[in-house]
Design an enzyme around this catalytic site. Structure first.
Site, PDB file in Angstrom:
ATOM      1  N   TYR A 187       2.339  -8.375 -12.422  1.00 10.84           N
ATOM      2  CA  TYR A 187       2.868  -7.332 -11.526  1.00 10.84           C
ATOM      3  C   TYR A 187       3.012  -7.875 -10.104  1.00 10.84           C
ATOM      4  O   TYR A 187       4.079  -7.767  -9.483  1.00 10.84           O
ATOM      5  CB  TYR A 187       1.964  -6.088 -11.531  1.00 10.84           C
ATOM      6  CG  TYR A 187       2.323  -5.124 -10.416  1.00 10.84           C
ATOM      7  CD1 TYR A 187       3.478  -4.351 -10.488  1.00 10.84           C
ATOM      8  CD2 TYR A 187       1.536  -5.020  -9.270  1.00 10.84           C
ATOM      9  CE1 TYR A 187       3.835  -3.501  -9.452  1.00 10.84           C
ATOM     10  CE2 TYR A 187       1.878  -4.178  -8.231  1.00 10.84           C
ATOM     11  CZ  TYR A 187       3.029  -3.419  -8.327  1.00 10.84           C
ATOM     12  OH  TYR A 187       3.384  -2.581  -7.293  1.00 10.84           O
ATOM     13  N   LYS A 226       6.461  -8.769  -7.506  1.00 13.03           N
ATOM     14  CA  LYS A 226       6.722  -8.347  -6.115  1.00 13.03           C
ATOM     15  C   LYS A 226       7.030  -9.558  -5.251  1.00 13.03           C
ATOM     16  O   LYS A 226       7.931  -9.520  -4.418  1.00 13.03           O
ATOM     17  CB  LYS A 226       5.514  -7.575  -5.556  1.00 13.03           C
ATOM     18  CG  LYS A 226       5.308  -6.211  -6.202  1.00 13.03           C
ATOM     19  CD  LYS A 226       6.453  -5.264  -5.897  1.00 13.03           C
ATOM     20  CE  LYS A 226       6.464  -4.044  -6.789  1.00 13.03           C
ATOM     21  NZ  LYS A 226       7.715  -3.285  -6.748  1.00 13.03           N
ATOM     22  N   SER A 274       4.494  -4.716  -1.782  1.00 11.93           N
ATOM     23  CA  SER A 274       3.090  -4.317  -1.866  1.00 11.93           C
ATOM     24  C   SER A 274       2.234  -5.306  -1.101  1.00 11.93           C
ATOM     25  O   SER A 274       2.572  -6.489  -1.012  1.00 11.93           O
ATOM     26  CB  SER A 274       2.689  -4.324  -3.341  1.00 11.93           C
ATOM     27  OG  SER A 274       1.291  -4.256  -3.462  1.00 11.93           O
TER      28      SER A 274
HETATM   29  P1  NAD Z   1       6.004   5.353 -10.274  1.00 14.89           P
HETATM   30  O1  NAD Z   1       5.771   4.712 -11.585  1.00 14.89           O
HETATM   31  O2  NAD Z   1       5.421   6.685 -10.027  1.00 14.89           O
HETATM   32  O3  NAD Z   1       7.573   5.425  -9.955  1.00 14.89           O
HETATM   33  C1  NAD Z   1       8.471   4.454 -10.413  1.00 14.89           C
HETATM   34  C2  NAD Z   1       9.677   5.173 -10.987  1.00 14.89           C
HETATM   35  O4  NAD Z   1      10.622   4.191 -11.424  1.00 14.89           O
HETATM   36  C3  NAD Z   1       9.332   6.035 -12.183  1.00 14.89           C
HETATM   37  O5  NAD Z   1       9.914   7.313 -12.028  1.00 14.89           O
HETATM   38  C4  NAD Z   1       9.944   5.294 -13.364  1.00 14.89           C
HETATM   39  O6  NAD Z   1      10.349   6.171 -14.388  1.00 14.89           O
HETATM   40  C5  NAD Z   1      11.102   4.558 -12.701  1.00 14.89           C
HETATM   41  N1  NAD Z   1      11.524   3.324 -13.362  1.00 14.89           N
HETATM   42  C6  NAD Z   1      10.765   2.270 -13.761  1.00 14.89           C
HETATM   43  N2  NAD Z   1      11.535   1.332 -14.343  1.00 14.89           N
HETATM   44  C7  NAD Z   1      12.827   1.791 -14.306  1.00 14.89           C
HETATM   45  C8  NAD Z   1      14.065   1.289 -14.739  1.00 14.89           C
HETATM   46  N3  NAD Z   1      14.162   0.122 -15.386  1.00 14.89           N
HETATM   47  N4  NAD Z   1      15.175   2.014 -14.520  1.00 14.89           N
HETATM   48  C9  NAD Z   1      15.108   3.209 -13.884  1.00 14.89           C
HETATM   49  N5  NAD Z   1      13.953   3.746 -13.472  1.00 14.89           N
HETATM   50  C10 NAD Z   1      12.825   3.049 -13.664  1.00 14.89           C
HETATM   51  O7  NAD Z   1       5.496   4.310  -9.153  1.00 14.89           O
HETATM   52  P2  NAD Z   1       5.244   4.534  -7.599  1.00 14.89           P
HETATM   53  O8  NAD Z   1       3.784   4.540  -7.355  1.00 14.89           O
HETATM   54  O9  NAD Z   1       6.079   5.642  -7.101  1.00 14.89           O
HETATM   55  O10 NAD Z   1       5.778   3.150  -7.060  1.00 14.89           O
HETATM   56  C11 NAD Z   1       7.117   3.014  -6.596  1.00 14.89           C
HETATM   57  C12 NAD Z   1       7.350   1.576  -6.193  1.00 14.89           C
HETATM   58  O11 NAD Z   1       6.390   1.203  -5.203  1.00 14.89           O
HETATM   59  C13 NAD Z   1       7.185   0.570  -7.318  1.00 14.89           C
HETATM   60  O12 NAD Z   1       8.125  -0.462  -7.134  1.00 14.89           O
HETATM   61  C14 NAD Z   1       5.786   0.046  -7.122  1.00 14.89           C
HETATM   62  O13 NAD Z   1       5.637  -1.240  -7.649  1.00 14.89           O
HETATM   63  C15 NAD Z   1       5.699   0.043  -5.614  1.00 14.89           C
HETATM   64  N6  NAD Z   1       4.317   0.112  -5.093  1.00 14.89           N
HETATM   65  C16 NAD Z   1       3.506   1.123  -5.482  1.00 14.89           C
HETATM   66  C17 NAD Z   1       2.179   1.186  -4.990  1.00 14.89           C
HETATM   67  C18 NAD Z   1       1.243   2.273  -5.399  1.00 14.89           C
HETATM   68  O14 NAD Z   1       0.030   2.112  -5.206  1.00 14.89           O
HETATM   69  N7  NAD Z   1       1.702   3.385  -5.956  1.00 14.89           N
HETATM   70  C19 NAD Z   1       1.734   0.202  -4.094  1.00 14.89           C
HETATM   71  C20 NAD Z   1       2.615  -0.808  -3.708  1.00 14.89           C
HETATM   72  C21 NAD Z   1       3.914  -0.850  -4.217  1.00 14.89           C
HETATM   73  N1  UFG Z   2     -11.987   1.210  -7.797  1.00 11.78           N
HETATM   74  C1  UFG Z   2     -13.238   1.621  -8.240  1.00 11.78           C
HETATM   75  N2  UFG Z   2     -13.263   2.432  -9.315  1.00 11.78           N
HETATM   76  C2  UFG Z   2     -12.144   2.868  -9.972  1.00 11.78           C
HETATM   77  C3  UFG Z   2     -10.888   2.435  -9.506  1.00 11.78           C
HETATM   78  C4  UFG Z   2     -10.844   1.605  -8.409  1.00 11.78           C
HETATM   79  O1  UFG Z   2     -14.255   1.260  -7.667  1.00 11.78           O
HETATM   80  O2  UFG Z   2     -12.256   3.585 -10.963  1.00 11.78           O
HETATM   81  C5  UFG Z   2     -11.926   0.348  -6.603  1.00 11.78           C
HETATM   82  C6  UFG Z   2     -11.258  -0.981  -6.857  1.00 11.78           C
HETATM   83  O3  UFG Z   2     -12.195  -1.918  -7.319  1.00 11.78           O
HETATM   84  C7  UFG Z   2     -10.721  -1.303  -5.465  1.00 11.78           C
HETATM   85  C8  UFG Z   2     -10.418   0.073  -4.855  1.00 11.78           C
HETATM   86  O4  UFG Z   2     -11.148   1.004  -5.635  1.00 11.78           O
HETATM   87  O5  UFG Z   2     -11.712  -1.907  -4.718  1.00 11.78           O
HETATM   88  C9  UFG Z   2      -8.947   0.432  -4.905  1.00 11.78           C
HETATM   89  O6  UFG Z   2      -8.497   0.239  -6.247  1.00 11.78           O
HETATM   90  P1  UFG Z   2      -7.073   0.768  -6.742  1.00 11.78           P
HETATM   91  O7  UFG Z   2      -6.948   0.400  -8.174  1.00 11.78           O
HETATM   92  O8  UFG Z   2      -6.902   2.203  -6.369  1.00 11.78           O
HETATM   93  O9  UFG Z   2      -6.054  -0.048  -5.821  1.00 11.78           O
HETATM   94  P2  UFG Z   2      -5.822  -1.620  -5.698  1.00 11.78           P
HETATM   95  O10 UFG Z   2      -6.030  -1.963  -4.265  1.00 11.78           O
HETATM   96  O11 UFG Z   2      -6.601  -2.382  -6.682  1.00 11.78           O
HETATM   97  O12 UFG Z   2      -4.305  -1.762  -6.114  1.00 11.78           O
HETATM   98  C10 UFG Z   2      -3.305  -0.788  -5.763  1.00 11.78           C
HETATM   99  C11 UFG Z   2      -2.236  -0.772  -6.839  1.00 11.78           C
HETATM  100  C12 UFG Z   2      -1.490  -2.070  -6.839  1.00 11.78           C
HETATM  101  C13 UFG Z   2      -0.946  -2.333  -5.467  1.00 11.78           C
HETATM  102  C14 UFG Z   2      -2.066  -2.313  -4.465  1.00 11.78           C
HETATM  103  C15 UFG Z   2      -1.549  -2.487  -3.066  1.00 11.78           C
HETATM  104  O13 UFG Z   2      -2.821  -0.561  -8.116  1.00 11.78           O
HETATM  105  O14 UFG Z   2      -0.410  -1.973  -7.721  1.00 11.78           O
HETATM  106  O15 UFG Z   2      -2.774  -1.072  -4.525  1.00 11.78           O
HETATM  107  O16 UFG Z   2      -0.592  -1.512  -2.761  1.00 11.78           O
HETATM  108  F1  UFG Z   2      -0.352  -3.537  -5.442  1.00 11.78           F
END
Ligand code: NAD
Ligand code: UFG
Length: 337
Positions: free
Chosen positions: A149, A153, A124
């Site tokens: 969290y 990472k 991330s």
């Molecule tokens: P998500 O929660 O939708 O998907 C994660 C999946 O992993 C889920 O289906 C959950 O059931 C499964 N899981 C969690 N722990 C597990 C375990 N111990 N064993 C087996 N399955 C397990 O999340 P996502 O948004 O699809 O994110 C996927 C990956 O990308 C994660 O590692 C997350 O940290 C990373 N990531 C997400 C974002 C974002 O904004 N969505 C940004 C940066 C990184």
């Molecule tokens: N925000 C608002 N109102 C809301 C929600 C968010 O103004 O109700 C703003 C936040 O302050 C931020 C922007 O919208 O400025 C984006 O916020 P998000 O929560 O959508 O995303 P973040 O950048 O804070 O974080 C997300 C994931 C993290 C991940 C990161 C980078 O939550 O897990 O993106 O991939 F690490």
């Protein structure tokens, strides 16, 4: 047909990646413990690809179950590792849970999987923290993590960087910026549980009338309109980056044991800009108000995408308007929680 294990494959990014992998000719087997996803997602993936999807309900922290899985699937060619917990606020409340699941789970995966299997890891942009210099480049030093969290990472990346040469593995970390949107068919998308914490799901739920208004967290930051800036990227582009990473590994083009790539568009948009873009792209109003800044937010983050473009041969293709339209189509189609 190369066979790929996708951990967390029923989640938001994993499900879109399963679709593009199957459509690119890969055989996919998913491992998921359903802690943040629903089994029905597999049927939705099959609906899009018209191919059967193998799913095994396994917790990657369960050494015995994971060992059994790898014994049963001795013909794998690679691993894409999504499985993790991802709620920043929850990680502050339950840090042990996050270190056990995200770091402990990955260590089990490294322990139980055959060492020659390459791994693509979900990292991330949170690993960079608040940087004075933008756009963010892959070789910038990690800043101190703001949450458990984010720390998981950074720790996972460090573990992979040090163990890859020793295990003689090839590992690619993909540092996603802010994935948004859904599959253009609206058959799969993000399924936030309870009140969404992220901007776009909160925005679509507000547009749909499920929430009275969207709070804009801070409008006096040192940015052109005072609200925070992020690099929002279509989830299908994120999914495609995994196909490129696996291709790179399987075709032996990855020379270094460990590589990390930014997966963003290279463009930053403020919260207020995103609201206006959504309203323009969908014709639907988003009632909103300025609220207090959210603790721990970085002011601005967007990617330098040069390295991914030249070395991974990947570049975002979808426009932000398309991503917002697809997020809205998914909001209207998604099963209510
Ligand atoms: P998500 O929660 O939708 O998907 C994660 C999946 O992993 C889920 O289906 C959950 O059931 C499964 N899981 C969690 N722990 C597990 C375990 N111990 N064993 C087996 N399955 C397990 O999340 P996502 O948004 O699809 O994110 C996927 C990956 O990308 C994660 O590692 C997350 O940290 C990373 N990531 C997400 C974002 C974002 O904004 N969505 C940004 C940066 C990184
Ligand atoms: N925000 C608002 N109102 C809301 C929600 C968010 O103004 O109700 C703003 C936040 O302050 C931020 C922007 O919208 O400025 C984006 O916020 P998000 O929560 O959508 O995303 P973040 O950048 O804070 O974080 C997300 C994931 C993290 C991940 C990161 C980078 O939550 O897990 O993106 O991939 F690490």
């Amino acid at each position: 047909m190369p066979k790929i294990l996708v951990t967390g494959g029923l989640g938001y990014i994993g499900s879109h990646t399963c679709v593009v992998l199957q459509q690119a000719g890969y055989e996919v087997v998913v491992v998921d413990n359903l802690v943040n996803s629903k089994p029905e997602v597999a049927l939705q993936i099959e609906k899009i690809t018209q191919q059967p999807l193998a799913v095994e309900v396994v917790d990657i922290c369960d050494a015995h179950a994971l060992k059994g899985f790898f014994e049963q699937h001795s013909d794998l060619d690679g691993i894409i590792h999504f499985a993790a917990l991802k709620a920043v606020g929850e990680s502050l409340a339950q840090p042990e849970l996050y270190f056990n699941n995200n770091v402990g789970g990955m260590l089990q995966l490294l322990e139980q999987s055959p060492k020659q299997l390459p791994i693509v890891f979900s990292s991330s942009c949170t690993v960079y923290g608040q940087s004075e210099v933008l756009p963010l480049q892959e070789d910038f030093l990690f800043q101190k993590a703001e949450s458990p969290y984010g720390s998981t990472k950074q720790m996972c990346e460090d573990i992979l960087r040090f163990t890859a040469p020793k295990q003689q593995r090839k590992v690619i970390a993909l540092r996603y910026f802010n994935p948004i949107g859904a599959h253009p068919t609206a058959h799969i998308g993000e399924l936030p549980q309870g009140v969404p914490q992220n901007l776009v799901p909160y925005m679509t739920q507000t547009a749909a009338g499920k929430r009275p208004k969207l709070n804009v967290f801070g409008a006096t930051y040192n940015t052109p309109d005072g609200s925070c800036i992020r690099d929002y990227i279509h989830v299908m582009d994120v999914a495609q980056a995994h196909v490129k990473a696996i291709e790179r590994q399987l075709s032996q083009r990855q020379v270094e044991p460990y590589e990390a790539f930014n997966i963003g568009t290279g463009k930053g948009h403020s919260v207020l800009e995103l609201i206006h873009l959504f309203e323009k792209a969908t014709g639907v109003a988003v009632p909103h108000a300025i609220a207090a800044p959210r603790v721990g937010d970085v002011v601005a983050a967007y990617a330098d995408t040069q390295y991914a473009e030249t070395t991974l041969n990947w570049k975002a293709q979808y426009s932000i308007e398309q991503a917002l339209q697809d997020a809205w189509a998914w909001e209207k189609a998604a099963p209510n929680e």
